[in-house]
Design an enzyme around this catalytic site. Structure first.
Site, PDB file in Angstrom:
ATOM      1  N   LYS A  42      11.051   3.240   4.036  1.00  0.00           N
ATOM      2  CA  LYS A  42      10.360   2.960   5.529  1.00  0.00           C
ATOM      3  C   LYS A  42      11.684   2.508   6.258  1.00  0.00           C
ATOM      4  CE  LYS A  42       6.140   0.400   5.623  1.00  0.00           C
ATOM      5  NZ  LYS A  42       5.485  -0.707   5.216  1.00  0.00           N
TER       6      LYS A  42
HETATM    7  C1  E4P Z   1       2.354  -0.748   6.578  1.00  0.00           C
HETATM    8  O1  E4P Z   1       2.943  -0.138   5.814  1.00  0.00           O
HETATM    9  C2  E4P Z   1       2.608  -2.503   6.620  1.00  0.00           C
HETATM   10  O2  E4P Z   1       2.954  -2.735   5.364  1.00  0.00           O
HETATM   11  C3  E4P Z   1       1.241  -2.887   7.002  1.00  0.00           C
HETATM   12  O3  E4P Z   1       0.091  -2.256   7.294  1.00  0.00           O
HETATM   13  C4  E4P Z   1       1.233  -4.196   8.106  1.00  0.00           C
HETATM   14  O4  E4P Z   1       0.131  -4.791   8.238  1.00  0.00           O
HETATM   15  P1  E4P Z   1      -0.082  -6.148   8.768  1.00  0.00           P
HETATM   16  O5  E4P Z   1      -0.285  -5.947  10.194  1.00  0.00           O
HETATM   17  O6  E4P Z   1      -1.391  -6.546   8.186  1.00  0.00           O
HETATM   18  O7  E4P Z   1       1.186  -7.016   8.334  1.00  0.00           O
END
Ligand code: E4P
Length: 222
Positions: free
Chosen positions: A85
């Site tokens: 990522k």
């Molecule tokens: C995506 O890969 C992220 O880990 C995640 O969806 C972030 O979501 P949040 O806004 O609930 O922290």
């Protein structure tokens, strides 16, 4: 649409994987910080990779191109199903390009507009993650961004998968699927909510009540 679990909680991942409900997992530094305890996060990621028959996103924490590239290469060594990522930054695009050239799959994260998604696709990312809930939180129409990205990718045959992230509730999942997002990643609580309907519970209660009446009658008549 594929479903990924957005967590680093091993028991949740084990359950969802054994139930055949998930096609992959996404993590981020916040989720690892919440669930890893005092275990080395790399060990947690390796364990997650062994539990899931599908991609597992693991995020870099460097913010310069060389740092992201180096961390990405190290993360990719953890398991064959790691996806690195990379945050949606100028340097992130450079790191993405280099990792992709090395055969490493990249998920460009923290995308909040359709044109950011377009650039992630241009850089060669396997996935791009628009964050729906965080956009809704500031009063934007998050689904419009997914709709625009879908249209752009279809217009030009871009193969990057749209990974709807920051999912907060079942309607996000339904709408992402209707628009044609390739993947939705969601917390365990949302995945479990997808299973629920009050009429299912009411129907089951009625069936079980009627069955016990039948059993009671059968005993009386025996
Ligand atoms: C995506 O890969 C992220 O880990 C995640 O969806 C972030 O979501 P949040 O806004 O609930 O922290």
């Amino acid at each position: 649409m594929k479903i990924f679990l957005d967590t680093a909680d091993l028991s949740d991942i084990r359950w969802a994987s054994q139930a055949g409900l998930i096609d992959g997992v996404t993590t981020n530094p916040t989720l690892l910080s919440k669930h890893a305890g005092d275990v080395d996060p790399q060990d947690v990621l390796q364990e997650i990779c062994s539990l899931v028959d599908g991609p597992v996103s693991a995020e870099v924490v460097a913010v310069d191109a060389d740092g992201m590239y180096g961390e990405g290469r190290e993360l990719a060594k953890l398991a064959d199903n790691i996806v690195v990522k990379i945050p949606m930054l100028e340097d992130g695009m450079l790191a993405t390009r280099r990792l992709v050239a090395d055969g490493v799959k990249v998920n460009v994260t923290l995308a909040f507009s359709s044109v950011q998604c377009l650039l992630a696709a241009k850089a060669g990312a396997t996935y791009v993650s628009p964050f729906l809930g965080r956009l809704d939180d500031i009063g934007h129409d998050a689904m419009e961004i997914v709709r625009e990205a879908r249209q752009m990718f279809d217009n030009f045959g871009l193969e990057t998968e749209i990974l709807a992230a920051s999912i907060r509730h079942p309607r996000h999942v339904a709408e992402a699927a209707l628009i044609g997002a390739d993947v939705a990643t969601m917390p365990t609580a949302v995945l479990k909510k997808l299973l629920l309907h009050p009429l299912t519970d009411r129907g089951l209660d009625q069936f079980l009540n009627d069955w016990s009446k039948l059993v009671a009658r059968a005993k009386v008549n025996a």
